[in-house]
Design a protein around this motif. Structure first.
Motif, PDB file in Angstrom:
ATOM      1  N   UNK A   4       0.878  -1.154   0.000  1.00  0.00           N
ATOM      2  CA  UNK A   4       0.000   0.000   0.000  1.00  0.00           C
ATOM      3  C   UNK A   4       0.923   1.213   0.000  1.00  0.00           C
ATOM      4  N   UNK A   5       0.450   2.297  -0.536  1.00  0.00           N
ATOM      5  CA  UNK A   5       1.310   3.478  -0.594  1.00  0.00           C
ATOM      6  C   UNK A   5       1.751   3.871   0.812  1.00  0.00           C
ATOM      7  N   UNK A   6       2.999   4.157   0.928  1.00  0.00           N
ATOM      8  CA  UNK A   6       3.481   4.603   2.223  1.00  0.00           C
ATOM      9  C   UNK A   6       2.974   6.012   2.481  1.00  0.00           C
ATOM     10  N   UNK A   7       2.408   6.219   3.638  1.00  0.00           N
ATOM     11  CA  UNK A   7       1.903   7.557   3.918  1.00  0.00           C
ATOM     12  C   UNK A   7       2.492   8.031   5.238  1.00  0.00           C
ATOM     13  N   UNK A   8       2.308   9.313   5.499  1.00  0.00           N
ATOM     14  CA  UNK A   8       2.925   9.873   6.700  1.00  0.00           C
ATOM     15  C   UNK A   8       2.290   9.349   7.975  1.00  0.00           C
ATOM     16  N   UNK A   9       0.967   9.146   7.893  1.00  0.00           N
ATOM     17  CA  UNK A   9       0.285   8.712   9.104  1.00  0.00           C
ATOM     18  C   UNK A   9      -0.109   7.252   9.045  1.00  0.00           C
ATOM     19  N   UNK A  10      -0.605   6.861   7.864  1.00  0.00           N
ATOM     20  CA  UNK A  10      -1.072   5.492   7.730  1.00  0.00           C
ATOM     21  C   UNK A  10       0.093   4.522   7.894  1.00  0.00           C
ATOM     22  N   UNK A  11      -0.210   3.362   8.420  1.00  0.00           N
ATOM     23  CA  UNK A  11       0.832   2.347   8.536  1.00  0.00           C
ATOM     24  C   UNK A  11       1.150   1.805   7.149  1.00  0.00           C
ATOM     25  N   UNK A  12       2.345   1.325   6.982  1.00  0.00           N
ATOM     26  CA  UNK A  12       2.683   0.711   5.712  1.00  0.00           C
ATOM     27  C   UNK A  12       2.181  -0.727   5.754  1.00  0.00           C
ATOM     28  N   UNK A  13       1.074  -0.944   5.058  1.00  0.00           N
ATOM     29  CA  UNK A  13       0.539  -2.291   5.062  1.00  0.00           C
ATOM     30  C   UNK A  13       0.652  -2.873   3.671  1.00  0.00           C
ATOM     31  N   UNK A  14       1.096  -4.098   3.579  1.00  0.00           N
ATOM     32  CA  UNK A  14       1.244  -4.729   2.276  1.00  0.00           C
ATOM     33  C   UNK A  14       0.186  -5.781   2.082  1.00  0.00           C
ATOM     34  N   UNK A  15      -0.159  -6.015   0.815  1.00  0.00           N
ATOM     35  CA  UNK A  15      -1.091  -7.091   0.515  1.00  0.00           C
ATOM     36  C   UNK A  15      -0.282  -8.241  -0.094  1.00  0.00           C
ATOM     37  N   UNK A  16      -0.301  -9.347   0.585  1.00  0.00           N
ATOM     38  CA  UNK A  16       0.491 -10.482   0.126  1.00  0.00           C
ATOM     39  C   UNK A  16      -0.283 -11.237  -0.949  1.00  0.00           C
ATOM     40  N   UNK A  17       0.115 -11.018  -2.221  1.00  0.00           N
ATOM     41  CA  UNK A  17      -0.615 -11.629  -3.327  1.00  0.00           C
ATOM     42  C   UNK A  17      -0.158 -13.066  -3.570  1.00  0.00           C
ATOM     43  N   UNK A  18       1.102 -13.331  -3.303  1.00  0.00           N
ATOM     44  CA  UNK A  18       1.643 -14.682  -3.462  1.00  0.00           C
ATOM     45  C   UNK A  18       2.515 -14.975  -2.265  1.00  0.00           C
ATOM     46  N   UNK A  19       2.403 -16.193  -1.743  1.00  0.00           N
ATOM     47  CA  UNK A  19       3.144 -16.512  -0.548  1.00  0.00           C
ATOM     48  C   UNK A  19       3.840 -17.854  -0.707  1.00  0.00           C
ATOM     49  N   UNK A  46      -9.463 -19.220  -7.752  1.00  0.00           N
ATOM     50  CA  UNK A  46     -10.527 -18.233  -7.866  1.00  0.00           C
ATOM     51  C   UNK A  46      -9.923 -16.838  -7.916  1.00  0.00           C
ATOM     52  N   UNK A  47     -10.773 -15.833  -8.039  1.00  0.00           N
ATOM     53  CA  UNK A  47     -10.224 -14.488  -8.091  1.00  0.00           C
ATOM     54  C   UNK A  47      -9.549 -14.168  -6.764  1.00  0.00           C
ATOM     55  N   UNK A  48      -8.419 -13.493  -6.841  1.00  0.00           N
ATOM     56  CA  UNK A  48      -7.655 -13.199  -5.634  1.00  0.00           C
ATOM     57  C   UNK A  48      -6.721 -14.314  -5.224  1.00  0.00           C
ATOM     58  N   UNK A  49      -6.623 -15.370  -6.061  1.00  0.00           N
ATOM     59  CA  UNK A  49      -5.763 -16.482  -5.678  1.00  0.00           C
ATOM     60  C   UNK A  49      -4.309 -16.220  -6.022  1.00  0.00           C
ATOM     61  N   UNK A  50      -4.042 -15.195  -6.838  1.00  0.00           N
ATOM     62  CA  UNK A  50      -2.666 -14.868  -7.178  1.00  0.00           C
ATOM     63  C   UNK A  50      -2.209 -15.435  -8.511  1.00  0.00           C
ATOM     64  N   UNK A  51      -3.152 -15.987  -9.312  1.00  0.00           N
ATOM     65  CA  UNK A  51      -2.784 -16.549 -10.611  1.00  0.00           C
ATOM     66  C   UNK A  51      -2.092 -15.520 -11.501  1.00  0.00           C
ATOM     67  N   UNK A  52      -2.764 -14.378 -11.655  1.00  0.00           N
ATOM     68  CA  UNK A  52      -2.227 -13.368 -12.562  1.00  0.00           C
ATOM     69  C   UNK A  52      -0.957 -12.744 -12.014  1.00  0.00           C
ATOM     70  N   UNK A  53      -0.871 -12.640 -10.690  1.00  0.00           N
ATOM     71  CA  UNK A  53       0.348 -12.107 -10.078  1.00  0.00           C
ATOM     72  C   UNK A  53       1.527 -13.019 -10.400  1.00  0.00           C
ATOM     73  N   UNK A  54       1.279 -14.320 -10.359  1.00  0.00           N
ATOM     74  CA  UNK A  54       2.333 -15.280 -10.695  1.00  0.00           C
ATOM     75  C   UNK A  54       2.808 -15.052 -12.125  1.00  0.00           C
ATOM     76  N   UNK A  55       1.827 -14.887 -13.047  1.00  0.00           N
ATOM     77  CA  UNK A  55       2.182 -14.644 -14.448  1.00  0.00           C
ATOM     78  C   UNK A  55       3.041 -13.390 -14.561  1.00  0.00           C
ATOM     79  N   UNK A  56       2.638 -12.338 -13.873  1.00  0.00           N
ATOM     80  CA  UNK A  56       3.363 -11.074 -13.972  1.00  0.00           C
ATOM     81  C   UNK A  56       4.741 -11.186 -13.351  1.00  0.00           C
TER      82      UNK A  56
END
Lengths: 324, 588
Positions: B336-351, B368-378
């Motif tokens: 997630x975009x690093x911001x001054x106040x917000x915590x830096x939170x990441x979304x783990x697409x592939x593990x 299914x959608x959100x399973x990380x198939x396309x992320x793997x391809x990329x």
């Protein structure tokens, strides 16, 4: 939401600092301030004394810090030209410009939004096309021509309305208002109309194209399929979605009108900030110009903040911090 | 059962610049109470137009040119607009395809439900709200009393479709038209939504017209089905009869073209030529260009280590051969975009994903959608940076997106075919310019005649006329565009192809053609392919080995046959169970 606002506020502080730096540079380095302040006969020693007492020999960073802290505390300094405190000059001019801006914004919203909705819903109709063509003429003519044109018709030929100045004003504290006298309103009408025509066209065309897009979306089709009546589809379902992008542009337009209504103000000799700015440029009144610059930036920052907050009011996705 | 809707000889005309186009041609259709009637056909069959005509929402300039539509004995075609508007919602309602777009994002669920209920029934706000909550509970929204004040974006896709169904039902209509109600949903959610529609139809005696291109959906819940093609009825009858033992050739071919979960076919039957949009002029040819030239050029690839599949021993025994691609403990985190106040939170697409691909192997990746198939391809294609793990390509370390230079050899060797052929080709460039680009960029052929000859030959290889090179992508249909996209990938002389949902935007018959083409190319050229799809049946047809992903985690890998006959993981079994299948019909 709170995090969002505080983030925006922090960003605003940086924007303001950057603008102050530009204003400071303008003030400090465009010409020698002391040379512009004093006459020919002031001795070099006296000049040096003034320079010292004004703090112009301090390090640049110290000067910038004191410049900014002066701005924050409202100590804007004095005009080279009139020797008046700049804060007084601007305060006395500001109401005129803000009132002019508000009335022209109202004109553009009250006519532009309904006209936009009408032309979007009656696409290709005779009236809709007439409106579109007429306003196209309005947007293609430069503001000062429209102003002169209006003066010619309503001021000179018909003699209905005054053509310059604010007319009768009522003073409430330091705020002089046009809104409380008939003569004030009469004076306000022509310049407000001149400023409003251009914005009106933009608002209308924006509302029209946004509304046309929204009317094609699935959720409008679904609302029609559920038998929701037309009035609600148009004004509850579609208009709300239309307004999200429109608000941004209107906000920026309002800022632009207040900051740069210079042409209109000079055509109608409207004693607002635009005219002050024009005079300052003419007499190289640099302190006034740099303060004006900072104030205008502040105004844009505030308007943008308001627009962001309005987003949150209209759009629940912003309000609840959706990630999509 | 009573006849709810009867459509007689309905025709819909769409006037265009080039003359009137008959979108729907003399259709007859009957729907009874509590019955689900399927309308199935490929794109351009006029299914959605029929739905729109019935509910009176045809988009201008389309209009009903002849025929009658009777709902409960009342003729809808003779009504004036106002009366029809009154009926809309009260007697007929509609469910749209995409729950993401069919709800107003700025109004709460409660606003939308209460308004609709009050539109048609005189009720106080509180009564309407109570009715709305009951309805949401009926459609399976947990905690409806609290959730009713939420906004659409706070619901997941499946939940949103339940809300849409509640909205369609809240006026107690006699007929609901569901236009592709589950196409945008994952299989497991699709199963639930279909069950919901079925139960509601039964309990409330609502007639449902279900419009879809998906034969699996039709097989799963409809009582009767009408098969459409080019705006005409091809065949009509009870669903098991029509799909199980169709009389018409088109229906038979359509059924044959549907990929099956239960068996693997070498080739699909070709239904219709996709070429009606191309002029028949195949005489235009570049001198010396033919598909042989292209395949020879691809086979003589100096960098390629792949061998044609024909020369290969069985995969299971070829463990000694080196892998083309080795992936070890791969993780991808979208920050997630690093911001001054917000915590830096990441979304783990592939593990922590690990796998090997052998030369000439086709790896099917499902999930299914959100399973990380396309992320793997990329990640493999070097389009997203990798947060952890390593990849080896042909034995050398394969850097991730951040480190892989534009000139890195893998940028040429690994090519990709994307899902949507409408957005993956640049409409402003001719097909020749699109195909020549990689030749020029990688310096694979001399400018002028040699390039031209290769382009023409490559088009022939993907079964397109050579003349296509002079045209622009928008002049082609979806299937033809996907052929061009495949040709573009091949122009780089790749060893390794990533196909990310290459057929999910296409009709069944076109899908069959593209799958045939890919199989053919893979066999002749010995390409190594990563084939990504949410459609298990398609993967069944294409892959040698299968890998299942879920929420970015590896679930299971195995050989195609083993996986489909005997999946190990619970999740895989569930996926297989929930995929719409035609088994029901085959046992009849």
């Amino acid at each position: 939401m709170l995090a969002f606002i505080s983030r925006r506020l922090l960003q605003s502080v940086f924007v303001m600092l950057a603008v102050s730096l530009i204003a400071f540079t303008l003030f400090r380095f465009v010409g020698d301030p002391v040379a512009q302040m004093v006459g020919q006969e002031t001795s070099v020693a006296d000049q040096e004394r003034i320079r010292d007492s004004l703090g112009l020999n301090d390090p640049i960073t110290t000067q910038f810090v004191s410049f900014v802290s002066d701005l924050i505390t409202g100590n804007f300094g004095f005009s080279y030209r009139t020797r008046q405190p700049i804060s007084e000059m601007i305060l006395s001019r500001m109401p005129a410009t803000i009132e002019l801006g508000i009335v022209s914004l109202l004109i553009s919203l009250l006519i532009g939004v309904p006209a936009g909705i009408y032309t979007a819903l009656h696409r290709g109709g005779a009236i809709a096309n007439t409106i579109l063509v007429t306003t196209l003429i309005g947007i293609s003519i430069p503001t000062f021509v429209i102003g002169i044109f209006l003066i010619f018709i309503f001021g000179v030929q018909l003699g209905w309305l005054p053509t310059f100045g604010r007319g009768d004003v009522v003073t409430i504290g330091w705020w002089q208002t046009n809104f409380l006298t008939i003569d004030g309103w009469r004076s306000l009408l022509l310049p407000a109309l001149t400023l409003g025509v251009y914005q009106l066209t933009l608002t209308m065309r924006l509302v029209r194209s946004e509304m046309q897009d929204v009317m094609k979306t699935d959720f409008i089709k679904f609302a029609r399929a559920r038998g929701i009546n037309r009035h609600s589809i148009h004004y509850n379902h579609a208009l709300r979605n239309t307004m999200v992008p429109v608000i941004t542009i209107i906000g920026l337009q309002f800022g632009g009108v207040i900051a740069f209504s210079i042409v209109t103000e000079s055509v109608f000799q409207w004693p607002g900030m635009g005219l002050l700015f024009l005079d300052s440029i003419r007499y190289v009144d640099i302190p006034v110009m740099s303060v004006y610059l900072v104030l205008i930036a502040l105004m844009f920052v505030v308007i943008n903040l308001i627009v962001d907050l309005l987003y949150a009011v209209i759009d629940p996705r912003v309000r609840t911090g959706a990630t999509h | 059962m009573d006849k709810l809707l009867s459509v007689n000889n309905l025709s819909v005309m769409i006037p265009t610049r080039f003359g009137d186009f008959l979108a729907v041609d003399s259709i007859n259709l009957d729907v009874k109470e509590g019955q689900i009637h399927g309308l199935v056909g490929e794109s351009g069959a006029g299914k959605s137009t029929i739905g729109a005509a019935i509910i009176g929402l045809l988009e201008t300039p389309a209009f009903v040119s002849s025929g009658t539509i009777k709902l409960l004995g009342q003729s809808l075609t003779e009504l004036d607009n106002q009366t029809l508007e009154g009926l809309r919602g009260r007697r007929i309602s509609m469910i749209f395809q995409d729950p993401q777009t069919s709800l107003n994002p700025l109004l709460s669920i409660s606003d939308q439900l209460v308004e609709t209920i009050r539109q048609h029934r005189s009720m106080s706000r509180d009564e309407a709200r109570k009715a709305a909550i009951e309805l949401l509970e009926e459609t399976g929204i947990n905690n409806a009393a609290q959730r009713i004040d939420d906004y659409p974006h706070q619901f997941s896709g499946g939940m949103r479709q339940r809300v849409v169904i509640a909205l369609a039902l809240c006026t107690e209509p006699a007929l609901i038209i569901a236009d592709e109600p589950t196409t945008a949903l994952d299989v497991s959610v699709q199963k639930q939504i279909l069950k919901l529609i079925r139960d509601l139809a039964k309990q409330r005696g609502v007639g449902v017209i279900l419009i879809t291109h998906d034969i699996g959906v039709i097989a799963e819940i409809t009582d009767e089905v009408t098969v459409l093609r080019y705006g005409r009825v091809v065949e009509h009858g009870k669903t098991p009869k029509v799909l199980g033992s169709p009389d018409e050739t088109y229906t038979q071919q359509l059924m044959a073209a549907v990929p099956r979960l239960d068996k693997r076919l070498d080739r699909f039957v070709n239904i219709a030529s996709d070429d009606h949009r191309i002029d028949g002029n195949t005489a235009w040819q570049v001198k010396g260009a033919n598909d042989q030239h292209a395949s020879q050029w691809l086979l003589n690839n100096p960098t390629s280590q792949s061998v044609p599949a024909a020369d290969q021993t069985e995969l299971s025994t070829s463990d000694s051969s080196t892998s083309v691609l080795q992936v070890q403990n791969l993780s991808v985190t979208y920050d997630a975009k690093r911001s001054w106040f917000g915590k830096k939170t990441g979304f783990q697409a592939l593990n922590d994903i690990s796998f090997d691909i052998k030369p000439g192997e086709v790896l099917g990746v499902v999930g299914e959608s959100g399973s990380g198939k396309s992320t793997l391809a990329k990640a493999i294609a070097g389009l997203v940076p990798v947060s952890q793990g390593a990849m080896w390509f042909n034995g050398t370390n394969l850097p991730d997106a951040a480190q892989r230079a534009r000139t890195h050899p893998a940028r040429r060797q690994i090519q990709m075919v994307f899902q949507d052929p409408y957005s993956s080709l640049n409409n402003r460039r001719t097909v020749e310019a699109i195909l020549t680009e990689s030749l020029r960029f990688y310096g694979l052929a001399d400018k002028g005649a040699p390039s031209r000859k290769l382009v023409a030959s490559m088009l022939e290889l993907v079964e397109m006329p050579q003349r296509a090179m002079l045209k622009y992508p928008h002049q082609f249909s979806g299937g033809q565009r996907q052929r061009i996209a495949i040709a573009r990938a091949l122009m780089a002389r790749p060893d390794f192809l990533i196909c990310d949902e290459p057929t999910s935007a296409l009709d069944v018959s076109i899908q069959a053609q593209i799958l045939n083409l890919l199989k053919e190319l893979q066999k002749n050229l010995g390409l190594t392919i990563v084939f990504i799809s949410h459609n298990l049946a398609v993967v069944r047809q294409m892959a040698d080995t299968v890998m299942v992903l879920r929420n970015g985690e590896h679930v299971e890998s195995g050989l195609n046959e083993d996986f489909f006959t005997n999946p190990a993981a619970d999740y895989s079994q569930q996926l297989l169970r929930e995929s719409p299948s035609l088994e029901l019909l085959l046992t009849d």
